[in-house]
Design an enzyme around this catalytic site. Structure first.
Site, mmCIF file in Angstrom:
data_model
loop_
_atom_site.group_PDB
_atom_site.id
_atom_site.type_symbol
_atom_site.label_atom_id
_atom_site.label_comp_id
_atom_site.label_asym_id
_atom_site.label_seq_id
_atom_site.Cartn_x
_atom_site.Cartn_y
_atom_site.Cartn_z
ATOM 1 N N SER A 1 0.855 -1.182 0.000
ATOM 2 C CA SER A 1 0.000 0.000 0.000
ATOM 3 C C SER A 1 0.892 1.234 0.000
ATOM 4 O O SER A 1 1.702 1.421 0.912
ATOM 5 C CB SER A 1 -0.901 -0.006 1.239
ATOM 6 O OG SER A 1 -1.744 1.118 1.247
ATOM 7 N N LYS B 1 -1.171 -1.116 -4.338
ATOM 8 C CA LYS B 1 -2.312 -0.272 -3.985
ATOM 9 C C LYS B 1 -1.867 1.187 -3.957
ATOM 10 O O LYS B 1 -0.892 1.546 -3.297
ATOM 11 C CB LYS B 1 -2.877 -0.650 -2.615
ATOM 12 C CG LYS B 1 -4.064 0.225 -2.181
ATOM 13 C CD LYS B 1 -4.356 0.117 -0.708
ATOM 14 C CE LYS B 1 -4.987 -1.193 -0.331
ATOM 15 N NZ LYS B 1 -5.537 -1.149 1.062
ATOM 16 N N LYS C 1 -3.013 4.841 -2.900
ATOM 17 C CA LYS C 1 -3.964 5.655 -2.161
ATOM 18 C C LYS C 1 -4.269 6.908 -2.979
ATOM 19 O O LYS C 1 -3.365 7.521 -3.565
ATOM 20 C CB LYS C 1 -3.387 6.055 -0.805
ATOM 21 C CG LYS C 1 -3.168 4.896 0.161
ATOM 22 C CD LYS C 1 -4.466 4.385 0.750
ATOM 23 C CE LYS C 1 -4.220 3.371 1.843
ATOM 24 N NZ LYS C 1 -5.471 2.915 2.493
ATOM 25 N N ASP D 1 -7.216 3.002 -3.805
ATOM 26 C CA ASP D 1 -7.960 2.995 -2.545
ATOM 27 C C ASP D 1 -8.273 4.429 -2.161
ATOM 28 O O ASP D 1 -7.374 5.238 -1.933
ATOM 29 C CB ASP D 1 -7.132 2.311 -1.454
ATOM 30 C CG ASP D 1 -7.867 2.234 -0.118
ATOM 31 O OD1 ASP D 1 -9.068 2.559 -0.072
ATOM 32 O OD2 ASP D 1 -7.224 1.836 0.877
ATOM 33 N N GLU E 1 -11.089 0.512 -4.218
ATOM 34 C CA GLU E 1 -11.502 0.198 -2.853
ATOM 35 C C GLU E 1 -12.179 1.386 -2.173
ATOM 36 O O GLU E 1 -11.653 2.493 -2.172
ATOM 37 C CB GLU E 1 -10.285 -0.239 -2.038
ATOM 38 C CG GLU E 1 -10.636 -0.730 -0.648
ATOM 39 C CD GLU E 1 -9.415 -1.240 0.112
ATOM 40 O OE1 GLU E 1 -9.579 -1.729 1.230
ATOM 41 O OE2 GLU E 1 -8.284 -1.129 -0.417
ATOM 42 N N ASP F 1 -14.511 -2.071 2.058
ATOM 43 C CA ASP F 1 -13.657 -2.243 3.232
ATOM 44 C C ASP F 1 -14.429 -1.762 4.451
ATOM 45 O O ASP F 1 -15.088 -2.546 5.130
ATOM 46 C CB ASP F 1 -12.359 -1.447 3.013
ATOM 47 C CG ASP F 1 -11.420 -1.421 4.205
ATOM 48 O OD1 ASP F 1 -11.758 -1.969 5.264
ATOM 49 O OD2 ASP F 1 -10.331 -0.829 4.093
ATOM 50 N N LYS G 1 -10.712 -7.243 7.124
ATOM 51 C CA LYS G 1 -9.783 -6.908 8.197
ATOM 52 C C LYS G 1 -10.403 -7.465 9.478
ATOM 53 O O LYS G 1 -11.474 -6.994 9.890
ATOM 54 C CB LYS G 1 -9.590 -5.396 8.303
ATOM 55 C CG LYS G 1 -8.872 -4.779 7.101
ATOM 56 C CD LYS G 1 -8.750 -3.284 7.235
ATOM 57 C CE LYS G 1 -8.038 -2.690 6.019
ATOM 58 N NZ LYS G 1 -8.052 -1.210 6.031
ATOM 59 N N GLY H 1 -4.595 -4.399 5.814
ATOM 60 C CA GLY H 1 -3.757 -4.122 6.966
ATOM 61 C C GLY H 1 -4.120 -2.816 7.645
ATOM 62 O O GLY H 1 -4.763 -1.950 7.054
#
Length: 373
Positions: A138, A164, A166, A191, A216, A241, A265, A293
């Site tokens: 990430s 991933k 952000k 994400d 995401e 998520d 998660k 995570g």
């Protein structure tokens, strides 16, 4: 049989190797909430409550979780005999709403204790089937597309199986476009951490051009209905998520077609029992899951790796090695990844790693021990 005699709560502080920015803020360090559990025979294990410092992911924080465990979670489990760890969830959920991360810290610790008592690996206790797990990375929001490309290229060269990115308004389409142009074949996802609304649907639809593995949680943290409209508009699979806090919410997502992938998660959903239920339901409905995570220490990583060994965790998880975030982790051996982007699932009894107790003692800034009456 599990009989919890003592739970010790510890807060430690670990600085991150580099700042980590998402749409809701930037972190330079992590307040980490550890739990040390001991049964009536002196058998012990460690667990981690993954609640963050501020209520910007869920309503929980490390401080609310500490209070919840001391006042409501621990009194329900200390001095009580449970036939198996999956019996704990019902006790914690009865007339006790929310506080999933607080519940999960203790509930997952009981799974870790059960694995230690039975002298099996945590993965084996969960009926995991994978010996190695594909690992993703990430990457936080970067100052410019060029900076993001540099980070993504390094991740690809290191062997990560999923990258991933952000994003947030103003740091989205052009940033992802730059990475895709630089890495035309890389498995990319974006994400948003619920930074957008349906007013941004035209903007988000532009991400379809980049062949992403998934997008995401683009919309509100508790939304299911609006994601339906967005998923209808987009070819890219929506992954939920924050919106998935229980099996019921996963069932609603699948029924409504709010998304096509779920990030499990265990802390967010209340522990391993809920995670297993969501995993099994998604498997029955051909919905892939993966393990996200929360900037865990090596203790929390042990639980995530064990969970991600289950068969329907089809996509690489956020299971980066210890060196990704920390100069020195609190476990030995530290978590590592091979050159092909794989993490090995431990086979030794219990968590599969040992906690450096002396280091934890040095890092502790708060400690409280709760005993069975």
């Amino acid at each position: 049989m599990i009989y919890l005699k003592q739970i010790t709560l510890r807060e430690i502080r670990l600085p991150l190797k580099e700042p980590f920015q998402i749409s809701s803020g930037t972190q330079t360090g992590r307040r980490i909430f550890l739990l040390h559990l001991r049964d009536g025979d002196g058998i012990e294990t460690w667990a981690e409550c993954v609640a963050p410092e501020f209520p910007n992911y869920t309503s929980e924080t490390i401080d609310t979780a500490w209070l919840a465990i001391r006042e409501w979670v621990a009194p329900r489990v200390l001095g009580v005999s449970f036939p198996a760890p999956d019996a704990i969830r019902m006790v914690l959920d009865k007339n006790f709403r929310g506080h999933n991360m607080a519940k999960a810290g203790v509930e997952m610790g009981c799974w870790g204790l059960a694995a230690t008592i039975q002298e099996v690996s945590l993965s084996n206790l969960l009926k995991g089937t994978r010996e190695r797990i594909a690992t993703g990375i990430s990457i936080g929001i970067q100052p410019s597309p060029g900076d993001l490309v540099e980070k993504a290229r390094a991740a690809a060269n290191a062997g990560y199986r999923k990258i991933k990115l952000k994003i947030k308004p103003g740091s989205d389409v052009e940033f992802v476009r730059a990475v895709r142009q630089a890495l035309p074949d890389a498995p990319l996802m974006a994400d948003a951490n619920n930074a957008y609304s349906l007013a941004d649907i035209d903007l988000l639809a532009k991400l379809d051009a980049f062949g992403l593995v998934m997008l995401e949680q683009p919309l509100a943290w508790d939304d299911l209905l609006r994601h339906v409209d967005l998923q209808r508009r987009m070819k890219t699979p929506i992954c939920l998520d924050e919106s998935i806090s229980s099996l019921d919410r996963a069932q609603d997502m699948i029924a409504l077609r709010s998304g096509r992938i779920i990030n499990i998660k265990p802390g967010r959903v209340g522990g391993f029992s809920a995670s297993l239920a969501i995993h099994d339901y998604c498997q029955q409905h051909d919905v892939p899951v993966w393990c996200g995570g929360m900037l865990e220490s090596g203790v929390g990583r042990a639980y995530n790796v064990a969970l991600a060994s289950l068969p329907n965790f089809q996509l690489p998880g956020d299971l980066s090695p210890s060196a990704r975030y920390w100069e020195h982790d609190i476990v030995t051996p530290e978590w590592t990844m091979d050159s092909t982007g794989m993490v090995t699932v431990p086979t030794r009894p219990g968590l599969g790693v040992s906690v450096d107790v002396d280091r934890v003692e040095r890092l502790t800034v708060r400690c409280e021990t709760l005993n069975a009456k």
